[in-house]
Every structure is written in C-alpha cells, then in structure tokens.
Motif scaffolding. Structure first.
Motif, PDB file in Angstrom:
ATOM      1  N   GLN A 158      -0.983  -1.528  10.334  1.00 40.78           N
ATOM      2  CA  GLN A 158      -2.070  -2.395   9.981  1.00 40.78           C
ATOM      3  C   GLN A 158      -2.261  -3.234   8.885  1.00 40.78           C
ATOM      4  N   GLN A 159      -1.745  -2.573   7.837  1.00 34.44           N
ATOM      5  CA  GLN A 159      -1.751  -3.228   6.344  1.00 34.44           C
ATOM      6  C   GLN A 159      -0.737  -4.241   6.604  1.00 34.44           C
ATOM      7  N   ARG A 160       0.672  -4.133   7.056  1.00 35.06           N
ATOM      8  CA  ARG A 160       1.365  -5.107   7.096  1.00 35.06           C
ATOM      9  C   ARG A 160       1.219  -6.269   7.998  1.00 35.06           C
ATOM     10  N   LEU A 161       0.441  -5.985   9.044  1.00 32.54           N
ATOM     11  CA  LEU A 161      -0.186  -6.907   9.816  1.00 32.54           C
ATOM     12  C   LEU A 161      -1.326  -7.784   9.453  1.00 32.54           C
ATOM     13  N   GLY A 162      -1.533  -7.528   8.308  1.00 28.41           N
ATOM     14  CA  GLY A 162      -2.876  -8.366   7.636  1.00 28.41           C
ATOM     15  C   GLY A 162      -4.127  -7.974   8.040  1.00 28.41           C
ATOM     16  N   MET A 163      -4.439  -6.636   8.463  1.00 25.51           N
ATOM     17  CA  MET A 163      -5.354  -6.000   9.263  1.00 25.51           C
ATOM     18  C   MET A 163      -6.102  -5.050   8.127  1.00 25.51           C
ATOM     19  N   PRO A 164      -6.788  -5.507   6.968  1.00 26.85           N
ATOM     20  CA  PRO A 164      -6.987  -4.467   5.993  1.00 26.85           C
ATOM     21  C   PRO A 164      -8.299  -3.609   6.306  1.00 26.85           C
ATOM     22  N   ASP A 165      -9.214  -4.036   7.089  1.00 26.55           N
ATOM     23  CA  ASP A 165     -10.195  -3.159   7.253  1.00 26.55           C
ATOM     24  C   ASP A 165      -9.839  -2.037   8.174  1.00 26.55           C
ATOM     25  N   ALA A 166      -9.033  -2.357   9.282  1.00 21.12           N
ATOM     26  CA  ALA A 166      -8.550  -1.362  10.286  1.00 21.12           C
ATOM     27  C   ALA A 166      -7.531  -0.453   9.506  1.00 21.12           C
ATOM     28  N   ALA A 167      -6.732  -0.980   8.616  1.00 15.92           N
ATOM     29  CA  ALA A 167      -5.809  -0.008   7.884  1.00 15.92           C
ATOM     30  C   ALA A 167      -6.682   0.852   6.865  1.00 15.92           C
ATOM     31  N   ARG A 168      -7.799   0.637   6.398  1.00 13.48           N
ATOM     32  CA  ARG A 168      -8.523   1.375   5.508  1.00 13.48           C
ATOM     33  C   ARG A 168      -9.234   2.376   6.293  1.00 13.48           C
ATOM     34  N   ASP A 169      -9.706   2.002   7.434  1.00 12.06           N
ATOM     35  CA  ASP A 169     -10.188   3.073   8.672  1.00 12.06           C
ATOM     36  C   ASP A 169      -9.458   3.995   8.838  1.00 12.06           C
ATOM     37  N   SER A 170      -7.972   3.701   9.296  1.00 10.19           N
ATOM     38  CA  SER A 170      -6.882   4.583   9.702  1.00 10.19           C
ATOM     39  C   SER A 170      -6.477   5.177   8.384  1.00 10.19           C
ATOM     40  N   LEU A 171      -6.250   4.828   7.267  1.00  6.61           N
ATOM     41  CA  LEU A 171      -5.846   5.687   6.113  1.00  6.61           C
ATOM     42  C   LEU A 171      -6.921   6.681   5.513  1.00  6.61           C
ATOM     43  N   SER A 172      -8.089   6.334   5.753  1.00 11.49           N
ATOM     44  CA  SER A 172      -9.241   7.000   5.038  1.00 11.49           C
ATOM     45  C   SER A 172      -9.225   8.409   6.039  1.00 11.49           C
ATOM     46  N   VAL A 178      -0.972  14.284   1.270  1.00 12.06           N
ATOM     47  CA  VAL A 178      -2.331  14.040   0.726  1.00 12.06           C
ATOM     48  C   VAL A 178      -2.178  12.886  -0.382  1.00 12.06           C
ATOM     49  N   GLU A 179      -1.029  13.045  -1.301  1.00  3.61           N
ATOM     50  CA  GLU A 179      -0.911  12.236  -2.174  1.00  3.61           C
ATOM     51  C   GLU A 179      -0.337  10.846  -1.559  1.00  3.61           C
ATOM     52  N   GLU A 180       0.428  10.907  -0.478  1.00  6.91           N
ATOM     53  CA  GLU A 180       1.013   9.834   0.126  1.00  6.91           C
ATOM     54  C   GLU A 180      -0.313   9.114   0.840  1.00  6.91           C
ATOM     55  N   SER A 181      -1.116   9.779   1.399  1.00  6.26           N
ATOM     56  CA  SER A 181      -2.382   8.883   1.774  1.00  6.26           C
ATOM     57  C   SER A 181      -3.165   8.476   0.771  1.00  6.26           C
ATOM     58  N   ARG A 182      -3.435   9.065  -0.212  1.00  2.00           N
ATOM     59  CA  ARG A 182      -4.140   8.658  -1.537  1.00  2.00           C
ATOM     60  C   ARG A 182      -3.466   7.226  -2.011  1.00  2.00           C
ATOM     61  N   ALA A 183      -2.005   7.250  -2.236  1.00  2.00           N
ATOM     62  CA  ALA A 183      -1.291   6.237  -2.662  1.00  2.00           C
ATOM     63  C   ALA A 183      -1.365   4.878  -1.956  1.00  2.00           C
ATOM     64  N   ALA A 184      -1.211   4.957  -0.502  1.00  2.00           N
ATOM     65  CA  ALA A 184      -1.427   4.015   0.506  1.00  2.00           C
ATOM     66  C   ALA A 184      -2.728   3.526   0.343  1.00  2.00           C
ATOM     67  N   LEU A 185      -3.788   4.216   0.228  1.00  2.00           N
ATOM     68  CA  LEU A 185      -5.189   3.745   0.146  1.00  2.00           C
ATOM     69  C   LEU A 185      -5.260   2.850  -1.246  1.00  2.00           C
ATOM     70  N   ALA A 186      -4.755   3.292  -2.365  1.00  2.00           N
ATOM     71  CA  ALA A 186      -4.718   2.510  -3.659  1.00  2.00           C
ATOM     72  C   ALA A 186      -4.141   1.261  -3.397  1.00  2.00           C
ATOM     73  N   ALA A 187      -2.866   1.173  -2.804  1.00  2.00           N
ATOM     74  CA  ALA A 187      -2.102   0.215  -2.317  1.00  2.00           C
ATOM     75  C   ALA A 187      -2.941  -0.966  -1.780  1.00  2.00           C
ATOM     76  N   LEU A 188      -3.396  -0.484  -0.726  1.00  2.00           N
ATOM     77  CA  LEU A 188      -4.619  -1.442   0.071  1.00  2.00           C
ATOM     78  C   LEU A 188      -5.434  -1.881  -0.822  1.00  2.00           C
ATOM     79  N   ASP A 189      -6.039  -1.178  -1.596  1.00  2.00           N
ATOM     80  CA  ASP A 189      -7.251  -1.751  -2.548  1.00  2.00           C
ATOM     81  C   ASP A 189      -6.478  -2.837  -3.578  1.00  2.00           C
ATOM     82  N   LEU A 190      -5.375  -2.736  -3.901  1.00  2.00           N
ATOM     83  CA  LEU A 190      -4.639  -3.690  -4.882  1.00  2.00           C
ATOM     84  C   LEU A 190      -4.591  -4.873  -4.180  1.00  2.00           C
ATOM     85  N   ASP A 191      -4.186  -4.930  -3.039  1.00  2.00           N
ATOM     86  CA  ASP A 191      -3.904  -5.990  -2.061  1.00  2.00           C
ATOM     87  C   ASP A 191      -5.229  -6.899  -1.869  1.00  2.00           C
ATOM     88  N   ASP A 192      -6.248  -6.131  -2.052  1.00  2.00           N
ATOM     89  CA  ASP A 192      -7.616  -7.009  -1.734  1.00  2.00           C
ATOM     90  C   ASP A 192      -7.980  -8.032  -2.857  1.00  2.00           C
TER      91      ASP A 192
END
Length: 103
Positions: free
Chosen positions: A58-72, A89-103
């Motif tokens: 979802q993140q790669r498809l430009g769907m940040p809100d959906a990505a955040r919901d799924s990753l959370s 657990v660390e992998e999910s934390r890192a993915a959420l942090a990367a998503l926040d950097l994209d915003d």
C-alpha cells in the motif's frame, strides 16, 4: 483447508511483491488477510505477517493512510504475541517510521 489457503495466497502475494506487480500483490495480500482473520486464531503472527506485507505494498502504491492502518495492526499484533526485541516487531516499527518520513 481454509487455513492452508491463507498460506497459499500470502505466498502468491509476496512473490508478486518481488516482481513489482504491486496492484496484484495488494489484491492477494488483502485476500490473505481476510483468510487469516477467519482461520488463524491460534497463530496471530501469521495475520501480522500478511498485514505487514499489505502495508508495504500500500505504501508503494501511494496509499499512506491504508498503509499506516495495516502496519499499525501488524505491529500491535506482533507486540502482543512476540517479544519486544523480536526481529519482526522491529521490522514493523521501521516500516511505520519510514512511512512517517514519507509524509
């Protein structure tokens, strides 16, 4: 039989991610999440794996809100059933942090 379908669909989705067929991968991962929500009560980390992969697509498809919901959701499940230092657990934390950097 439905339990194994979740594995099959998840595997198809992750193989499509590797080939960068993200729209198809998203559809397969959404189906894997649906199947795992109804079949994997005893193994919630499997649902978390599918949610995590869905969020990445979802993140790669430009769907940040959906990505955040799924990753959370993936992170919440992983924190609940695994140790805080577990690699996924660390992998999910890192993915959420990367998503926040994209915003």
């Amino acid at each position: 039989k439905r339990r194994y379908m979740g594995f099959d669909v998840h595997g198809i989705g992750t193989s499509l991610v590797g080939k960068r067929s993200d729209r198809e991968a998203r559809e397969q991962m959404e189906r894997a999440v649906e199947l795992r929500e109804i079949t994997d009560d005893q193994k919630p980390w499997l649902l978390a794996d599918s949610l995590h992969e869905l969020g990445r697509v979802q993140q790669r498809l430009g769907m940040p809100d959906a990505a955040r919901d799924s990753l959370s959701r993936a992170l919440e499940i992983r924190e609940r059933v695994l140790t805080a230092q577990h690699a996924t657990v660390e992998e999910s934390r890192a993915a959420l942090a990367a998503l926040d950097l994209d915003d």
